[in-house]
Scaffold this motif. Structure first.
Motif, PDB file in Angstrom:
ATOM      1  N   ASN A  38      74.001   9.262  46.508  1.00 57.03           N
ATOM      2  CA  ASN A  38      72.904  10.069  45.979  1.00 57.03           C
ATOM      3  C   ASN A  38      72.743  11.312  46.833  1.00 57.03           C
ATOM      4  OD1 ASN A  38      71.203   8.399  43.793  1.00 57.03           O
ATOM      5  ND2 ASN A  38      72.067   6.994  45.299  1.00 57.03           N
ATOM      6  N   ARG A  47      70.433  16.209  51.476  1.00 58.50           N
ATOM      7  CA  ARG A  47      70.439  14.835  51.965  1.00 58.50           C
ATOM      8  C   ARG A  47      71.411  14.029  51.113  1.00 58.50           C
ATOM      9  NH1 ARG A  47      66.129  10.730  54.018  1.00 58.50           N
ATOM     10  NH2 ARG A  47      67.031   8.734  53.385  1.00 58.50           N
ATOM     11  N   ASP A  49      72.751  10.111  50.631  1.00 58.24           N
ATOM     12  CA  ASP A  49      72.642   8.686  50.930  1.00 58.24           C
ATOM     13  C   ASP A  49      73.880   7.983  50.403  1.00 58.24           C
ATOM     14  OD1 ASP A  49      69.858   8.418  52.065  1.00 58.24           O
ATOM     15  OD2 ASP A  49      69.380   9.381  50.162  1.00 58.24           O
ATOM     16  N   GLU A  52      73.451   1.944  51.209  1.00 56.60           N
ATOM     17  CA  GLU A  52      72.362   1.645  52.138  1.00 56.60           C
ATOM     18  C   GLU A  52      72.809   1.720  53.595  1.00 56.60           C
ATOM     19  OE1 GLU A  52      70.882  -2.164  51.043  1.00 56.60           O
ATOM     20  OE2 GLU A  52      70.058  -1.486  49.120  1.00 56.60           O
ATOM     21  N   THR A  55      73.090   7.775  55.925  1.00 58.36           N
ATOM     22  CA  THR A  55      72.479   8.962  55.329  1.00 58.36           C
ATOM     23  C   THR A  55      72.852  10.169  56.179  1.00 58.36           C
ATOM     24  OG1 THR A  55      70.594   7.783  54.372  1.00 58.36           O
ATOM     25  CG2 THR A  55      70.299  10.129  54.788  1.00 58.36           C
ATOM     26  N   HIS A  70      71.708   3.121  59.227  1.00 62.13           N
ATOM     27  CA  HIS A  70      70.482   2.361  58.980  1.00 62.13           C
ATOM     28  C   HIS A  70      70.503   0.956  59.574  1.00 62.13           C
ATOM     29  CE1 HIS A  70      69.117   5.655  56.563  1.00 62.13           C
ATOM     30  NE2 HIS A  70      70.158   5.557  55.744  1.00 62.13           N
ATOM     31  N   VAL A 200      61.946  14.135  52.564  1.00 64.06           N
ATOM     32  CA  VAL A 200      63.202  13.379  52.563  1.00 64.06           C
ATOM     33  C   VAL A 200      64.213  13.952  53.551  1.00 64.06           C
ATOM     34  CG1 VAL A 200      62.847  12.744  50.152  1.00 64.06           C
ATOM     35  CG2 VAL A 200      64.337  14.657  50.698  1.00 64.06           C
TER      36      VAL A 200
END
Length: 218
Positions: A38, A47, A49, A52, A55, A70, A200
């Motif tokens: 994304n 940004r 991503d 998960e 980023t 993360h 963000v």
């Protein structure tokens, strides 16, 4: 880990554009593993991503980048000098700074999503590729120009890795690459104008900073 970060940095900066408030979704498959990517763009800020796991936040006005891991809750910050050093290392590791070979039109066409695409192939020192190019993609010329500007700003080694965006007469909506022996398939799922909040692009305050590995003086 170093190689993954270098390739992630190259892939990320290729998506940087001058347009504000855009949201893109890509599906990336590397050696059979599927990941959704994304991308949120607001002015000079981007940004990305990657599932998960990671980023990346980039500010085109200052040339500063932050990578967030993360699972470990750590971040790595890189300024313009560090980014250029990283790309110089990548260029050296991947065989020097020879100009990238140009993609070649095959004359074949295929529809990808809502876009009628022309198919191009490419072969270079980093690997081989097949690209589906949509000439009717909105703002593709501006997007491609912004991409090439960012690539050149990072230093000459990057130009020997992959074709320039401006080598294509449209937007790459799908690509199939074999890079360093690994299969990488990427497809643009959607792109739309949507309000992106400034928050963000702010790194979390509870992540510990970690120095970029392998960069002399950093």
């Amino acid at each position: 880990m170093k190689k993954s970060l270098l390739l992630a940095g190259v892939s990320f900066l290729a998506l940087q554009s001058a347009f504000a408030d855009l949201v893109l979704i890509q599906k990336a498959t590397t050696d059979g593993q599927v990941q959704e990517i994304n991308v949120k763009i607001k002015g000079d800020k981007t940004r990305m991503d990657m599932g998960e796991q990671m980023t990346v936040i980039y500010d085109g006005a200052t040339s500063n980048m932050v990578m967030l891991m993360h699972a470990q809750k750590v971040m790595m910050k890189m300024d313009e000098e560090t980014l250029k050093s990283m790309m110089a290392m990548a260029g050296s590791a991947l065989g020097g700074t020879a100009p990238a070979a140009k993609p070649v039109a095959t004359g074949e066409k295929e529809k990808i999503g809502e876009h009628e695409c022309e198919i191009y192939t490419w072969s270079g020192q980093l690997g081989t590729g097949k690209f589906w190019i949509a000439k009717d993609f909105p703002h593709y010329q501006e997007l491609n120009a912004a991409q090439d500007k960012m690539t050149k700003a990072m230093g000459s080694p990057v130009s020997g890795m992959l074709p320039q965006a401006s080598d294509f007469p449209g937007m790459v909506v799908k690509s199939e690459l074999i890079l360093s022996g690994k299969s990488n398939v990427s497809e643009l799922v959607s792109m739309k104008e949507e309000t992106v909040e400034e928050a963000v692009f702010v790194p979390p305050t509870d992540y510990q900073e970690m120095k970029m590995p392998g960069i002399p003086g950093k």
